[in-house]
Design a protein around this motif. Structure first.
Motif, mmCIF file in Angstrom:
data_model
loop_
_atom_site.group_PDB
_atom_site.id
_atom_site.type_symbol
_atom_site.label_atom_id
_atom_site.label_comp_id
_atom_site.label_asym_id
_atom_site.label_seq_id
_atom_site.Cartn_x
_atom_site.Cartn_y
_atom_site.Cartn_z
ATOM 1 N N GLN A 176 0.850 -1.189 0.000
ATOM 2 C CA GLN A 176 0.000 0.000 0.000
ATOM 3 C C GLN A 176 0.890 1.245 0.000
ATOM 4 N N ILE A 177 0.347 2.317 -0.562
ATOM 5 C CA ILE A 177 1.096 3.579 -0.563
ATOM 6 C C ILE A 177 1.226 4.066 0.879
ATOM 7 N N PRO A 178 2.452 4.292 1.381
ATOM 8 C CA PRO A 178 2.604 4.749 2.764
ATOM 9 C C PRO A 178 2.279 6.233 2.885
ATOM 10 N N LYS A 179 1.514 6.558 3.935
ATOM 11 C CA LYS A 179 1.138 7.960 4.153
ATOM 12 C C LYS A 179 2.047 8.617 5.187
ATOM 13 N N THR A 180 2.513 7.819 6.138
ATOM 14 C CA THR A 180 3.353 8.384 7.196
ATOM 15 C C THR A 180 4.707 7.698 7.181
ATOM 16 N N LEU A 181 5.639 8.315 7.927
ATOM 17 C CA LEU A 181 6.987 7.762 7.954
ATOM 18 C C LEU A 181 6.992 6.356 8.546
ATOM 19 N N ASP A 182 6.109 6.110 9.549
ATOM 20 C CA ASP A 182 6.046 4.775 10.141
ATOM 21 C C ASP A 182 5.635 3.739 9.100
ATOM 22 N N GLU A 183 4.611 4.100 8.321
ATOM 23 C CA GLU A 183 4.177 3.183 7.265
ATOM 24 C C GLU A 183 5.288 2.969 6.239
ATOM 25 N N TYR A 184 5.982 4.059 5.942
ATOM 26 C CA TYR A 184 7.087 4.020 4.970
ATOM 27 C C TYR A 184 8.161 3.045 5.466
ATOM 28 N N THR A 185 8.506 3.162 6.768
ATOM 29 C CA THR A 185 9.522 2.284 7.339
ATOM 30 C C THR A 185 9.046 0.834 7.355
ATOM 31 N N PHE A 303 6.215 12.359 -0.658
ATOM 32 C CA PHE A 303 7.040 11.905 0.456
ATOM 33 C C PHE A 303 6.182 11.879 1.719
ATOM 34 N N PRO A 304 6.227 10.773 2.496
ATOM 35 C CA PRO A 304 5.272 10.602 3.600
ATOM 36 C C PRO A 304 5.390 11.657 4.699
ATOM 37 N N GLU A 305 4.297 11.749 5.436
ATOM 38 C CA GLU A 305 4.202 12.729 6.518
ATOM 39 C C GLU A 305 5.032 12.284 7.722
ATOM 40 N N ILE A 306 5.644 13.264 8.411
ATOM 41 C CA ILE A 306 6.378 12.936 9.627
ATOM 42 C C ILE A 306 5.706 13.573 10.829
ATOM 43 N N ASP A 307 5.500 14.899 10.757
ATOM 44 C CA ASP A 307 4.822 15.604 11.836
ATOM 45 C C ASP A 307 3.464 16.059 11.297
ATOM 46 N N PRO A 308 2.366 15.623 11.945
ATOM 47 C CA PRO A 308 1.035 15.977 11.428
ATOM 48 C C PRO A 308 0.823 17.484 11.320
ATOM 49 N N GLN A 309 1.593 18.243 12.119
ATOM 50 C CA GLN A 309 1.489 19.705 12.062
ATOM 51 C C GLN A 309 1.754 20.209 10.631
ATOM 52 N N TRP A 310 2.670 19.549 9.927
ATOM 53 C CA TRP A 310 3.016 20.012 8.577
ATOM 54 C C TRP A 310 2.381 19.129 7.508
ATOM 55 N N GLY A 311 2.047 17.900 7.887
ATOM 56 C CA GLY A 311 1.462 16.994 6.896
ATOM 57 C C GLY A 311 2.360 16.846 5.685
ATOM 58 N N GLN A 312 1.745 16.959 4.500
ATOM 59 C CA GLN A 312 2.523 16.907 3.252
ATOM 60 C C GLN A 312 2.346 18.246 2.529
ATOM 61 N N ASP A 313 2.483 19.344 3.306
ATOM 62 C CA ASP A 313 2.101 20.646 2.743
ATOM 63 C C ASP A 313 3.174 21.266 1.845
ATOM 64 N N SER A 314 4.371 20.711 1.840
ATOM 65 C CA SER A 314 5.426 21.288 0.992
ATOM 66 C C SER A 314 5.809 20.280 -0.088
#
Lengths: 436, 358
Positions: A176-185, A303-314
């Motif tokens: 599955q496409i990873p959304k967060t860094l944990d999923e990515y790892t 690139f997956p999200e790390i801190d929900p504060q920023w999400g994937q906003d950049s």
């Protein structure tokens, strides 16, 4: 010897005289030529020919620009002389080029790398032209604006960075496409179990790994922090930066070993050969290494999200475009050309010839875009912030003489983060202290 | 080797003893005061000739000497001194130049991680070329000089790398040393756990030195081959007749007569080691274990980076090291050479009487 003594003296003198004249004849013109530097131009403004300094030396972009210029010629009747220089040579000579006799318009990059020359007074602002421009987003305008608040840059196309993969590989293993860094790892770990190299990386040229650093930093600390870190305003010894390197170290076991000895092309080939699962690249990079038939199988995710504060906003999307050098010749002709280059028509002509990039103008026709291009447009238009790339967002001397060795050292030995950031900070202070 | 030579070789010091007829081996060891007397006479003869030069001759000579001297000053010494001056400034190639005193030197030596590795790599480079590549080149030259079969072929094969361009060598390096696709790992059968020849900073210097040595060996070989062809074969004959074995004849007779070539090869070796640049630059831009001083200069001065003052400081340090090495080497060689050539000059007239050996 048959010659008499006097004979040989005379002939020797004659020879000497000839030699002196000859030497003068050879040396003088070259000396004179050396004084007047820069290419000779044959009556530029007289016949309305504008010169365009181009760094698009690769065959595909070069051909695409020819189409753009042909379009300008047919719509305005003006002629443009495109002077193409090898991409790297152009970059290495840019200082001298802008200070001697540059072309009327030249190609360059957005962001800090443009602001640097604007602040040095080597560019003319095009504030007035920008008033008439339509179809450019605020993010694009920001990237075209110098530190003095004036616009200097006509954006032309961009290409976003993302994580690339092969659809068939994901299907085969049910990833599955990873959304967060944990999923990515977790995904990377699974790929390793399935006998894949999870993340391909080739950093022999020094710049490809910068993309990963940029994304980790923007996802963990936000765009504003990244920008001000790049501008030299934050300390590299800040715990936030150490955190980024710590995160990266956590991912290192899933990166392909020996990245410093591998070109990015080789890394992309492992993706094409289904030996590796994912890779962080810019849009034009991996496709070139894929066989024609396999290109449809290539896909990417943000690139997956790390801190929900920023999400994937950049999103990292380097923009290339055009500038007006202060020392250029035909200013009027140059402005006319810049006006044309800001139109959707010019961008469409370019993208038709080089479908690895995306037109910046929102009015440009995207109906002919392939699925990857469509997706790239989505990715960028949904982003709040657009960064350029580490070597475009900071001082060039800092990027090349400090960051490239530092990242390569980190890849060799990810354990010593403290020593690494201390080294970077000390050198940064010394480099950023020499303003002027 | 014959029995007789082996027997006499047991006591090499004894062989040169039988007087003047002993030939070159004795002559080399013998400083020659006999040459000194005709020196003053020669210079005295020369002086009046100088006065005979007309004004026109002086003008022509002045021009012919003056132009190269001016060019040398303008193109070599001017920039060199400008670099020295710039090394005390901070300049990005565009704006004003600020003087910063010795700060660049302090920064280079204390706050520039690649600097000391670069110095070390240059020294390793010098050691490798001097101790491995140069002797190997000499060895090949000696082999080829013996006229073995296919020597033309070997000669061109060994010299070929010298004429290859930088881009080609970088490409070859990639083909051989690439971790995943390189020929070397396939040959060694290390496809499961491949050696990272280019990317691992603890071994990539040696991989590149192999390439550098490959090129240097061919270069040195050609120089020595040319030198060996000009060695009078009768010298070797004479040594053989005197009972010297092959090694003795080579090291005591042939090699000393090659002294001019030795000097050139020595200088070239030092220069090649200190200015080494192209191979590492083609391989990975001289980073990650392949730092060299010349690359650091380029990285800082050429390109967008333009830390011109800082790069100049590295360049000046490189200049000082190079000049130090070259002057030291030449001074020593030329001092020895003065005795060497004088001694050899005496050998020529003595060749004739060799005929009346018993």
């Amino acid at each position: 010897m048959a010659h008499s003594f006097t004979d040989s003296i005379v002939s020797r003198r004659r020879l000497l005289r000839g030699a002196v004249a000859g030497a003068g004849a050879v040396a003088l013109p070259s000396l004179l030529a050396a004084c007047s530097s820069g290419p000779k131009r044959s009556g530029d403004s007289a016949n309305g020919t504008v010169t365009l300094g181009s760094n698009a030396s690769d065959p595909v972009p070069r051909k695409a620009y020819t189409d753009v210029i042909a379009g300008y010629h047919s719509s305005s009747g003006r002629t443009v002389d495109v002077r193409t220089t090898d991409h790297n040579t152009f970059q290495e000579n840019i200082n001298r080029y802008l200070q001697s006799r540059p072309d009327d318009v030249f190609m360059w990059f957005a962001g800090y790398r443009m602001q640097f020359f604007a602040a040095k007074g080597l560019l003319d602002d095009i504030n007035d032209l920008w008033q008439g421009f339509t179809g450019f987003s605020q993010a694009l305008k920001d990237q075209s604006t110098g530190q003095d608040g004036k616009q200097y840059f006509v954006p032309f196309y961009y290409y976003p960075w993302a994580v690339f993969y092969r659809k068939s590989v994901f299907q085969q293993h049910g990833y599955q496409i990873p959304k967060t860094l944990d999923e990515y790892t977790a995904l990377a770990k699974q790929m390793q179990k399935d006998g894949l190299v999870p993340i391909a990386l080739g950093d022999k040229d020094g710049w490809p790994a910068m993309g990963t650093f940029d994304y980790l930093n923007m996802r963990a600390n936000g765009y504003e922090f990244h920008k001000s870190l790049m501008a030299g305003k934050e300390a590299w010894t800040d715990p936030k930066v150490k955190h980024v390197f710590d995160l990266w170290r956590g991912l290192m076991p899933y990166h392909d070993k020996g990245a410093n000895g591998r070109t990015w092309q080789e890394a992309a080939q492992t993706l094409a050969q289904k030996k590796s699962g994912m890779a962080v690249f810019g849009l034009p990079h991996p496709g070139q290494q894929f066989a024609e038939a396999d290109r449809g199988d290539l896909d990417f995710f943000a690139f997956p999200e790390i801190d929900p504060q920023w999400g994937q906003d950049s999103v990292e999307a380097p923009i290339d475009g055009f500038l007006l050098p202060r020392r250029g010749g035909d200013k009027d002709g140059a402005r006319q050309l810049l006006k044309y280059l800001a139109t959707p028509a010019a961008e469409e002509a370019y993208i038709a010839g080089d479908p690895n990039n995306i037109a910046v103008n929102s009015a440009a026709d995207t109906s002919k875009y392939g699925p990857l291009q469509q997706k790239a447009v989505q990715l960028v238009s949904s982003a709040k912030h657009v960064s350029q790339f580490l070597d475009r967002d900071t001082r060039p001397d800092f990027a090349s003489t400090v960051m490239i060795p530092a990242i390569q050292q980190f890849i060799n030995n990810p354990k010593d983060v403290d020593g690494l950031v201390n080294d970077i900070e000390r050198q940064k202070k010394s480099i950023f202290a020499t303003e002027g | 080797m014959s029995d007789t030579t082996r027997r006499t070789a047991a006591d090499p010091a004894a062989t040169p003893q039988p007087g003047p007829a002993a030939g070159p081996a004795a002559a080399v060891a013998d400083p020659a005061p006999a040459v000194l007397p005709d020196r003053p006479a020669r210079t005295a003869r020369r002086r009046p000739r100088l006065r005979r030069l007309s004004r026109r001759d002086l003008l022509v000579l002045g021009l012919l000497l003056g132009i190269p001297v001016l060019l040398d000053l303008a193109l070599v010494w001017g920039p060199a001194l400008a670099s020295v001056g710039l090394s005390f400034t901070s300049w990005d190639g565009i704006g004003a130049i600020h003087g910063v005193g010795g700060r660049n030197y302090v920064d280079v030596t204390t706050n520039y991680p690649p600097f000391w590795p670069a110095v070390r790599h240059n020294l390793v480079w010098l050691g490798f070329l001097a101790l491995v590549a140069t002797p190997l080149g000499l060895f090949f030259a000696v082999l080829l000089d013996r006229g073995i079969r296919f020597s033309r072929f070997y000669q061109s094969a060994l010299y070929l790398p010298v004429v290859l361009s930088l881009a080609v060598i970088g490409f070859i390096a990639q083909l051989i040393f690439s971790r995943d696709q390189g020929a070397l790992n396939s040959l060694l059968g290390r496809t499961q756990d491949p050696v990272d020849w280019i990317g691992d900073p603890s071994i990539n210097l040696w991989a590149v030195l192999l390439l550098a040595g490959w090129r240097h060996t061919g270069y040195v070989m050609i120089l020595y081959l040319a030198g060996l062809k000009s060695v009078d074969p009768s010298l070797k004959e004479a040594a053989a007749i005197d009972g010297a074995n092959e090694a003795q004849a080579f090291f005591r007779v042939v090699l000393p007569t090659l002294r001019p070539v030795n000097i050139i090869v020595g200088v070239i070796t030092v220069i090649e080691a200190l200015r080494a640049f192209d191979i590492v630059y083609a391989v990975n831009h001289g980073r990650n274990g392949l730092e060299l001083l010349s690359v650091l200069v380029t990285d800082n001065i050429i390109g967008e980076a333009s830390r011109i003052g800082f790069g100049s400081a590295v360049a000046v340090l490189l200049l000082v090291v190079s000049i130090g090495c070259i002057i030291g080497y030449l001074a020593q060689e030329l001092r020895e050479d003065r005795y060497g050539t004088r001694a050899r000059r005496r050998t020529r007239p003595r060749k004739a009487p060799r005929g009346d050996r018993p």
